[in-house]
Design a protein around this motif. Structure first.
Motif, PDB file in Angstrom:
ATOM      1  N   LEU A   1      -3.839  33.349 -29.131  1.00 25.28           N
ATOM      2  CA  LEU A   1      -4.569  34.089 -28.458  1.00 25.28           C
ATOM      3  C   LEU A   1      -5.973  33.833 -27.742  1.00 25.28           C
ATOM      4  CD1 LEU A   1      -2.256  35.360 -29.136  1.00 25.28           C
ATOM      5  CD2 LEU A   1      -3.500  37.359 -29.296  1.00 25.28           C
ATOM      6  N   THR A   2      -6.099  33.593 -26.049  1.00 26.87           N
ATOM      7  CA  THR A   2      -7.411  33.708 -25.275  1.00 26.87           C
ATOM      8  C   THR A   2      -8.163  34.756 -25.119  1.00 26.87           C
ATOM      9  OG1 THR A   2      -6.904  30.896 -24.763  1.00 26.87           O
ATOM     10  CG2 THR A   2      -8.771  31.963 -23.932  1.00 26.87           C
ATOM     11  N   LEU A   3      -9.177  35.023 -25.797  1.00 29.70           N
ATOM     12  CA  LEU A   3     -10.035  36.732 -24.863  1.00 29.70           C
ATOM     13  C   LEU A   3     -10.814  36.327 -23.850  1.00 29.70           C
ATOM     14  CD1 LEU A   3      -8.431  36.964 -27.633  1.00 29.70           C
ATOM     15  CD2 LEU A   3     -10.207  38.771 -27.699  1.00 29.70           C
ATOM     16  N   ASN A   4     -10.103  36.300 -22.622  1.00 29.20           N
ATOM     17  CA  ASN A   4     -11.113  36.295 -21.450  1.00 29.20           C
ATOM     18  C   ASN A   4     -12.028  37.682 -21.424  1.00 29.20           C
ATOM     19  OD1 ASN A   4     -10.451  33.279 -20.963  1.00 29.20           O
ATOM     20  ND2 ASN A   4      -8.218  34.854 -20.003  1.00 29.20           N
ATOM     21  N   ASP A   5     -12.708  37.463 -20.339  1.00 32.32           N
ATOM     22  CA  ASP A   5     -13.396  38.648 -19.586  1.00 32.32           C
ATOM     23  C   ASP A   5     -12.623  40.320 -19.419  1.00 32.32           C
ATOM     24  OD1 ASP A   5     -15.710  36.839 -19.161  1.00 32.32           O
ATOM     25  OD2 ASP A   5     -15.989  36.435 -17.451  1.00 32.32           O
ATOM     26  N   GLY A   6     -13.333  40.741 -20.196  1.00 33.48           N
ATOM     27  CA  GLY A   6     -12.597  42.035 -19.939  1.00 33.48           C
ATOM     28  C   GLY A   6     -11.400  42.100 -21.205  1.00 33.48           C
ATOM     29  N   ALA A   7     -11.037  41.525 -21.768  1.00 35.89           N
ATOM     30  CA  ALA A   7      -9.813  41.542 -23.011  1.00 35.89           C
ATOM     31  C   ALA A   7     -10.525  42.399 -24.568  1.00 35.89           C
ATOM     32  CB  ALA A   7      -9.746  39.957 -23.405  1.00 35.89           C
ATOM     33  N   LYS A   8      -9.969  42.789 -24.845  1.00 37.14           N
ATOM     34  CA  LYS A   8     -10.337  43.276 -26.789  1.00 37.14           C
ATOM     35  C   LYS A   8      -8.883  43.495 -27.334  1.00 37.14           C
ATOM     36  CE  LYS A   8     -11.959  47.621 -28.341  1.00 37.14           C
ATOM     37  NZ  LYS A   8     -12.922  48.749 -27.510  1.00 37.14           N
ATOM     38  N   ILE A   9      -9.237  43.124 -28.524  1.00 38.57           N
ATOM     39  CA  ILE A   9      -8.363  43.417 -29.787  1.00 38.57           C
ATOM     40  C   ILE A   9      -8.156  44.881 -30.576  1.00 38.57           C
ATOM     41  CG2 ILE A   9      -6.484  41.832 -31.255  1.00 38.57           C
ATOM     42  CD1 ILE A   9      -5.460  40.642 -28.588  1.00 38.57           C
ATOM     43  N   THR A  10      -7.619  45.539 -30.907  1.00 31.48           N
ATOM     44  CA  THR A  10      -7.722  45.752 -31.609  1.00 31.48           C
ATOM     45  C   THR A  10      -6.329  46.775 -31.877  1.00 31.48           C
ATOM     46  OG1 THR A  10      -9.242  47.554 -29.961  1.00 31.48           O
ATOM     47  CG2 THR A  10      -8.170  48.360 -32.147  1.00 31.48           C
ATOM     48  N   SER A  11      -6.918  46.556 -33.192  1.00 32.09           N
ATOM     49  CA  SER A  11      -5.352  46.548 -34.485  1.00 32.09           C
ATOM     50  C   SER A  11      -5.475  47.482 -36.015  1.00 32.09           C
ATOM     51  CB  SER A  11      -4.877  44.553 -34.585  1.00 32.09           C
ATOM     52  OG  SER A  11      -3.256  44.707 -34.905  1.00 32.09           O
ATOM     53  N   ASP A  12      -4.536  47.597 -36.330  1.00 36.04           N
ATOM     54  CA  ASP A  12      -4.831  48.454 -37.531  1.00 36.04           C
ATOM     55  C   ASP A  12      -4.579  47.225 -38.419  1.00 36.04           C
ATOM     56  OD1 ASP A  12      -4.896  50.771 -36.401  1.00 36.04           O
ATOM     57  OD2 ASP A  12      -2.307  51.430 -37.018  1.00 36.04           O
ATOM     58  N   LYS A  13      -4.385  45.939 -38.159  1.00 39.89           N
ATOM     59  CA  LYS A  13      -3.128  44.968 -39.593  1.00 39.89           C
ATOM     60  C   LYS A  13      -3.793  43.752 -38.765  1.00 39.89           C
ATOM     61  CE  LYS A  13       0.143  44.664 -41.301  1.00 39.89           C
ATOM     62  NZ  LYS A  13       1.290  44.376 -42.415  1.00 39.89           N
ATOM     63  N   LEU A  14      -4.404  42.949 -39.365  1.00 41.56           N
ATOM     64  CA  LEU A  14      -4.810  41.428 -38.977  1.00 41.56           C
ATOM     65  C   LEU A  14      -3.796  40.390 -39.919  1.00 41.56           C
ATOM     66  CD1 LEU A  14      -4.593  39.006 -36.919  1.00 41.56           C
ATOM     67  CD2 LEU A  14      -7.002  38.783 -37.589  1.00 41.56           C
ATOM     68  N   ASP A  15      -2.115  39.473 -39.226  1.00 40.60           N
ATOM     69  CA  ASP A  15      -1.736  39.019 -40.470  1.00 40.60           C
ATOM     70  C   ASP A  15      -1.098  37.296 -39.818  1.00 40.60           C
ATOM     71  OD1 ASP A  15       0.133  39.183 -42.492  1.00 40.60           O
ATOM     72  OD2 ASP A  15       2.100  40.774 -42.618  1.00 40.60           O
ATOM     73  N   GLY A  16      -0.854  37.071 -40.532  1.00 37.99           N
ATOM     74  CA  GLY A  16       0.005  35.519 -40.399  1.00 37.99           C
ATOM     75  C   GLY A  16      -0.519  34.418 -41.516  1.00 37.99           C
ATOM     76  N   SER A  17       0.269  32.849 -40.997  1.00 44.32           N
ATOM     77  CA  SER A  17      -0.473  31.933 -41.488  1.00 44.32           C
ATOM     78  C   SER A  17      -1.150  31.331 -41.216  1.00 44.32           C
ATOM     79  CB  SER A  17       1.081  31.548 -42.516  1.00 44.32           C
ATOM     80  OG  SER A  17       2.174  31.257 -41.396  1.00 44.32           O
ATOM     81  N   GLY A  18      -1.309  31.388 -39.808  1.00 46.42           N
ATOM     82  CA  GLY A  18      -2.480  30.697 -39.159  1.00 46.42           C
ATOM     83  C   GLY A  18      -3.087  30.800 -37.429  1.00 46.42           C
ATOM     84  N   GLY A  19      -2.396  30.062 -36.599  1.00 47.00           N
ATOM     85  CA  GLY A  19      -3.087  31.143 -35.123  1.00 47.00           C
ATOM     86  C   GLY A  19      -4.384  31.100 -35.276  1.00 47.00           C
ATOM     87  N   THR A  20      -4.875  31.260 -33.988  1.00 46.98           N
ATOM     88  CA  THR A  20      -6.486  30.894 -33.274  1.00 46.98           C
ATOM     89  C   THR A  20      -6.525  32.190 -32.222  1.00 46.98           C
ATOM     90  OG1 THR A  20      -6.994  28.633 -33.469  1.00 46.98           O
ATOM     91  CG2 THR A  20      -8.267  29.641 -32.274  1.00 46.98           C
ATOM     92  N   PHE A  21      -8.224  32.852 -32.388  1.00 50.19           N
ATOM     93  CA  PHE A  21      -8.221  33.640 -31.504  1.00 50.19           C
ATOM     94  C   PHE A  21      -9.216  33.225 -31.005  1.00 50.19           C
ATOM     95  CE2 PHE A  21      -7.069  37.593 -34.643  1.00 50.19           C
ATOM     96  CZ  PHE A  21      -6.308  37.823 -33.189  1.00 50.19           C
ATOM     97  N   LEU A  22      -9.404  32.754 -29.640  1.00 52.73           N
ATOM     98  CA  LEU A  22      -9.870  31.617 -28.196  1.00 52.73           C
ATOM     99  C   LEU A  22     -10.805  32.421 -27.538  1.00 52.73           C
ATOM    100  CD1 LEU A  22     -11.747  28.849 -28.023  1.00 52.73           C
ATOM    101  CD2 LEU A  22      -9.278  28.790 -26.383  1.00 52.73           C
ATOM    102  N   ILE A  23     -12.245  33.417 -28.297  1.00 58.09           N
ATOM    103  CA  ILE A  23     -13.665  33.870 -27.614  1.00 58.09           C
ATOM    104  C   ILE A  23     -13.652  32.736 -25.835  1.00 58.09           C
ATOM    105  CG2 ILE A  23     -15.319  35.227 -27.789  1.00 58.09           C
ATOM    106  CD1 ILE A  23     -12.958  35.520 -29.324  1.00 58.09           C
ATOM    107  N   ASN A  24     -13.442  33.687 -24.880  1.00 57.34           N
ATOM    108  CA  ASN A  24     -14.052  33.127 -23.673  1.00 57.34           C
ATOM    109  C   ASN A  24     -14.486  33.484 -22.783  1.00 57.34           C
ATOM    110  OD1 ASN A  24     -14.039  30.139 -21.592  1.00 57.34           O
ATOM    111  ND2 ASN A  24     -12.160  31.313 -21.003  1.00 57.34           N
ATOM    112  N   THR A  25     -15.152  34.563 -23.939  1.00 59.63           N
ATOM    113  CA  THR A  25     -16.038  36.059 -22.529  1.00 59.63           C
ATOM    114  C   THR A  25     -17.134  36.185 -23.323  1.00 59.63           C
ATOM    115  OG1 THR A  25     -15.937  37.971 -22.103  1.00 59.63           O
ATOM    116  CG2 THR A  25     -14.756  37.450 -24.288  1.00 59.63           C
ATOM    117  N   ALA A  26     -18.428  36.465 -23.359  1.00 59.82           N
ATOM    118  CA  ALA A  26     -19.801  36.868 -23.873  1.00 59.82           C
ATOM    119  C   ALA A  26     -19.355  38.023 -24.457  1.00 59.82           C
ATOM    120  CB  ALA A  26     -20.957  36.490 -22.929  1.00 59.82           C
TER     121      ALA A  26
END
Length: 468
Positions: A431-456
């Motif tokens: 999941l690539t987070l670009n300018d203006g992106a924001k993830i808000t979640s009650d729970k983060l789950d899983g066995s892998g994957g990546t948050f790719l930060i592409n914003t300041a």
């Protein structure tokens, strides 16, 4: 010499004679009196049905039929039509008005149980013209298979149909009836079907299967033009069963309907399947019980769509509500599974919502769907799932209590604020987070994957609870 037979009455039990320059005017023709059950013509021959009879009426199930075939449990009736052109002239014109359907009691063909019909012609026409009104298109119903042990097989280079609603409707009985329009190794060259009772008509679709029966359409090119009512469409069911459409090029003007029905068929399964090389669709994909009007049912519904190239001008909506008066526990299981092999452009909103049962939209394949609008709505526990190795985009997200999942090696660009009850990452998904992106979640789950930060931007990931 070109030969034409004009049949102007119901042919009970499929009594079709050898092609001759003959006009039939009899009310009934049975194998007992003719000993013949087939019409075998050359590519120059034309068989026209231009009349009807109610002599084989069966309550509300069917009234008038131009061609009527019915066997018994001990004596199945088998019939064959071959030739150049087979035409059924409509007895009523199209009205383009769902409240004005004079052709509702008129069918081109009825198979009434323990019967089979094979049509092998160059051209098949249903309602392409209207009796005494040659400038109009038809508003009768098409081919109905009613009861158990019916089989319809159609081969044709070209099929053009104008019917009030059903081109083919397979219903009633024990689920043993099947309509095969073309086959995987012998496709219809060109298939075109239109509804004549208006875009707001609800209920019976162009291709419809009820009570566990099955419909298959294989075509090189197909056009389905039908209802855009939220409880209507070009393929669908009022109960359960299977409808499969497979075309190299498919154009749909109307909805795919998994939202119609008023019966309780808990644990029964409706499957609507579409596979296309190129799918151009203007309309919505609706799945789930609306708990109002003619959408108030218990059943599980799965819509499966696979396309190399997809252009969808419409929404994908999976929304489950509890059937009024239902005491079924766990509710309906409703899902759309979309596979894109090359490219997709979806201009509408993808919705997963539920107040009962489960609602899931799964987006997969190896294709690139980043040209889409990227609009989503996930609420009340509804799930949006990205999987496989393709590329997707999230530009707008509605809802705060839905679910988001990414798995395998899928890539999802996020360009807006996303709020969920849970976010799950598996495999090598990104999941690539670009300018203006924001993830808000009650729970983060899983066995892998990546948050790719592409914003300041600061504080772009807010997780209350992390599990893996």
């Amino acid at each position: 010499m070109k030969k034409t037979i004009i049949a102007v009455a119901t042919l009970a039990a499929a009594s079709l004679a050898q092609a001759t320059d003959t006009t039939w005017t009899s009310q009934s023709w049975t194998p007992a009196s003719t000993g013949q059950t087939s019409w075998e013509g050359s590519s120059a021959d034309k068989l026209i049905f231009n009349g009807t009879s109610s002599s084989n009426k069966n309550g509300d199930e069917w009234t008038n039929a131009q061609l009527f075939i019915q066997g018994t449990e001990g004596n199945s009736q088998k019939s064959t039509i071959t030739g150049g052109t087979l035409e059924f002239i409509s007895q009523n014109p199209a009205t383009n008005d769902a409240n004005n359907a004079p052709g509702v009691d008129y069918n081109a063909v009825v198979l009434g149980g323990n019967s089979s019909l094979t049509i092998d012609v160059g051209t098949l026409l249903l309602g392409d013209s209207v009796i005494d009104q040659t400038d109009k298109k038809g508003g009768d119903r098409g081919i109905r298979l009613s009861g158990s042990n019916n089989t319809l097989t159609i081969y044709a280079d070209r099929i053009v149909s104008y019917t009030g609603d059903e081109f083919i409707h397979v219903r009633q009985g024990n689920g043993s009836s099947v309509a095969n329009i073309g086959s995987a190794d012998r496709r219809i060259g060109y298939f075109e079907a239109h509804t004549g009772w208006g875009k707001d008509d609800y209920g019976v679709a162009l291709l419809q299967a009820n009570e566990g029966n099955k419909v298959f359409l294989y075509a090189d090119e197909a056009v389905l033009d039908g209802s855009t009512n939220s409880q209507g469409g070009v393929i669908g069911s009022g109960g359960w069963g299977e409808v499969h459409v497979d075309a190299n090029k498919l154009t749909i003007n109307g909805n795919i309907c998994g939202s119609y029905g008023t019966m309780s068929n808990a644990d029964k399964q409706l499957t609507l399947s579409v596979r296309a090389g190129t799918l151009d669709m203007t309309g919505d994909i609706n799945v789930g019980n609306e708990a109002k009007g003619n959408s108030n049912f218990d059943r599980n519904t799965s819509v499966i769509i696979e396309a190399d190239v997809l252009n969808l001008k419409g929404d994908i909506k999976v929304d489950n509500k509890k059937r009024t008066g239902s005491n079924v526990e766990d509710g309906n299981i409703s899902a759309v599974n979309l596979t894109v092999n090359k490219t997709a452009n979806i201009t509408g909103t993808i919705i997963a919502s539920q107040t009962d049962g489960t609602s899931t939209v799964t987006l997969g394949g190896a294709g690139d769907a980043t040209a889409s609008s990227g609009k989503y709505k996930a609420e009340l526990g509804g799930s949006i799932v990205f999987k496989d190795s393709g590329s997707w985009v999230i530009n707008e997200w509605e809802g705060t209590d839905g679910k988001l999942e990414a798995s395998d090696s899928v890539k999802v660009d996020v360009n807006g604020a996303v709020q969920t009850a849970s976010t799950t990452l598996n495999g090598t998904s990104t999941l690539t987070l670009n300018d203006g992106a924001k993830i808000t979640s009650d729970k983060l789950d899983g066995s892998g994957g990546t948050f790719l930060i592409n914003t300041a931007d600061k504080q772009i990931i807010n997780i209350d609870n992390y599990e893996n």
